[in-house]
Design a protein around this motif. Structure first.
Motif, short mmCIF file in Angstrom:
data_model
loop_
_atom_site.label_atom_id
_atom_site.label_comp_id
_atom_site.label_asym_id
_atom_site.label_seq_id
_atom_site.Cartn_x
_atom_site.Cartn_y
_atom_site.Cartn_z
N THR A 1 -7.05 9.18 0.92
CA THR A 1 -8.25 10.00 0.74
C THR A 1 -7.89 11.48 0.71
O THR A 1 -8.40 12.23 -0.12
CB THR A 1 -9.27 9.73 1.88
N ILE A 2 -6.99 11.89 1.59
CA ILE A 2 -6.54 13.29 1.58
C ILE A 2 -5.85 13.61 0.27
O ILE A 2 -6.10 14.66 -0.34
CB ILE A 2 -5.62 13.58 2.79
N ALA A 3 -5.00 12.72 -0.20
CA ALA A 3 -4.30 12.95 -1.46
C ALA A 3 -5.29 13.03 -2.63
O ALA A 3 -5.16 13.89 -3.51
CB ALA A 3 -3.28 11.85 -1.71
N LEU A 4 -6.28 12.13 -2.65
CA LEU A 4 -7.28 12.16 -3.72
C LEU A 4 -8.11 13.44 -3.67
O LEU A 4 -8.38 14.04 -4.72
CB LEU A 4 -8.19 10.94 -3.64
N ASN B 1 -6.10 4.98 -5.48
CA ASN B 1 -7.24 4.07 -5.28
C ASN B 1 -6.76 2.65 -5.00
O ASN B 1 -7.36 1.94 -4.19
CB ASN B 1 -8.17 4.10 -6.49
N PHE B 2 -5.70 2.23 -5.67
CA PHE B 2 -5.14 0.90 -5.43
C PHE B 2 -4.62 0.80 -4.00
O PHE B 2 -4.80 -0.21 -3.32
CB PHE B 2 -4.04 0.60 -6.45
N SER B 3 -4.01 1.87 -3.52
CA SER B 3 -3.53 1.91 -2.15
C SER B 3 -4.70 1.77 -1.18
O SER B 3 -4.59 1.08 -0.16
CB SER B 3 -2.79 3.22 -1.89
N LEU B 4 -5.83 2.39 -1.50
CA LEU B 4 -7.02 2.28 -0.66
C LEU B 4 -7.53 0.84 -0.58
O LEU B 4 -7.99 0.40 0.47
CB LEU B 4 -8.14 3.16 -1.22
N THR B 5 -7.44 0.12 -1.68
CA THR B 5 -7.96 -1.25 -1.69
C THR B 5 -7.03 -2.22 -0.96
O THR B 5 -7.49 -3.28 -0.54
CB THR B 5 -8.17 -1.76 -3.13
N LEU B 6 -5.77 -1.88 -0.83
CA LEU B 6 -4.81 -2.81 -0.23
C LEU B 6 -4.83 -2.82 1.29
O LEU B 6 -4.56 -3.85 1.90
CB LEU B 6 -3.40 -2.50 -0.71
N SER B 7 -5.11 -1.69 1.90
CA SER B 7 -5.00 -1.62 3.36
C SER B 7 -5.92 -0.55 3.93
O SER B 7 -6.06 0.52 3.34
CB SER B 7 -3.56 -1.32 3.76
N ASP B 8 -6.49 -0.84 5.08
CA ASP B 8 -7.29 0.16 5.78
C ASP B 8 -6.42 1.28 6.34
O ASP B 8 -6.89 2.39 6.55
CB ASP B 8 -8.08 -0.49 6.92
N PRO C 1 0.81 -1.22 0.00
CA PRO C 1 0.00 0.00 0.00
C PRO C 1 0.84 1.27 0.00
O PRO C 1 0.51 2.24 -0.67
CB PRO C 1 -0.84 -0.10 1.28
N GLU C 2 1.96 1.25 0.73
CA GLU C 2 2.83 2.43 0.76
C GLU C 2 3.52 2.63 -0.59
O GLU C 2 3.69 3.75 -1.05
CB GLU C 2 3.86 2.30 1.87
N GLY C 3 3.88 1.53 -1.24
CA GLY C 3 4.45 1.64 -2.58
C GLY C 3 3.46 2.22 -3.57
O GLY C 3 3.81 3.05 -4.41
N ALA C 4 2.18 1.81 -3.46
CA ALA C 4 1.14 2.34 -4.34
C ALA C 4 0.93 3.83 -4.06
O ALA C 4 0.81 4.63 -5.00
CB ALA C 4 -0.16 1.57 -4.14
#
Length: 160
Positions: free
Chosen positions: A105-108, A91-98, A63-66
């Motif tokens: 979300t802040i970045a988006l 969005n991929f980072s969001l799906t990988l980890s809570d 998730p951090e890599g995404a």
């Protein structure tokens, strides 16, 4: 002193090869950090190599890599700026980890706001050097006079 430099050089050489052999997302992520910040025996930052390693970590479901891949695509650091790829990475980072919910979300939301400003007002917020503004604010807040002023205000407020 020379002994420490030699060990650091050997460890950085090992670090450069280890993630490639093991397909380890944490290794690619750490290697990306070393390339991004110029640490771990590297003399300077190499943003292009950092982007490659963050993308490898993303493909191995980090998730951090995404998130870091999205950040680099959003700001065009080491890669060509690509907002759509940044959105996909966040969005991929969001799906990988809570755990990545808040930062992604802040970045988006920042990204959508910047796009809105660019589309409606024709103001490209990506060219404004917010880092310089934030650094100046940070320097101001750390000045002894500023700290003393805020302490006096707090003391006066609580004295009432």
């Amino acid at each position: 002193m020379i002994f420490r430099w030699v060990n650091c050089r050997r460890s950085s050489e090992w670090l450069l090869e280890a993630p490639k052999e093991e397909k380890n997302s944490l290794g690619y992520l750490q290697l990306g950090h070393h390339y991004f910040y110029g640490t771990g025996g590297l003399e300077t930052s190499d943003y292009a190599q950092a982007a490659v390693n963050y993308q490898q970590a993303k493909y191995l479901k980090s998730p951090e890599g995404a998130f870091n891949t999205g950040y680099m695509f959003e700001w065009g650091i080491g890669v060509a700026q690509n907002i759509q790829e940044a959105i996909r990475s966040y969005n991929f980072s969001l799906t990988l980890s809570d755990d990545s919910f808040v930062p992604a979300t802040i970045a988006l939301q920042r990204l959508y706001f910047y796009q809105f400003m660019n589309d409606t007002v024709a103001v490209d917020l990506y060219i404004i050097a917010f880092d310089d503004i934030l650094y100046s604010l940070y320097q101001f807040l750390l000045m002894p006079e500023t700290i003393l002023f805020f302490l006096i205000v707090v003391l006066i407020y609580f004295r009432r």
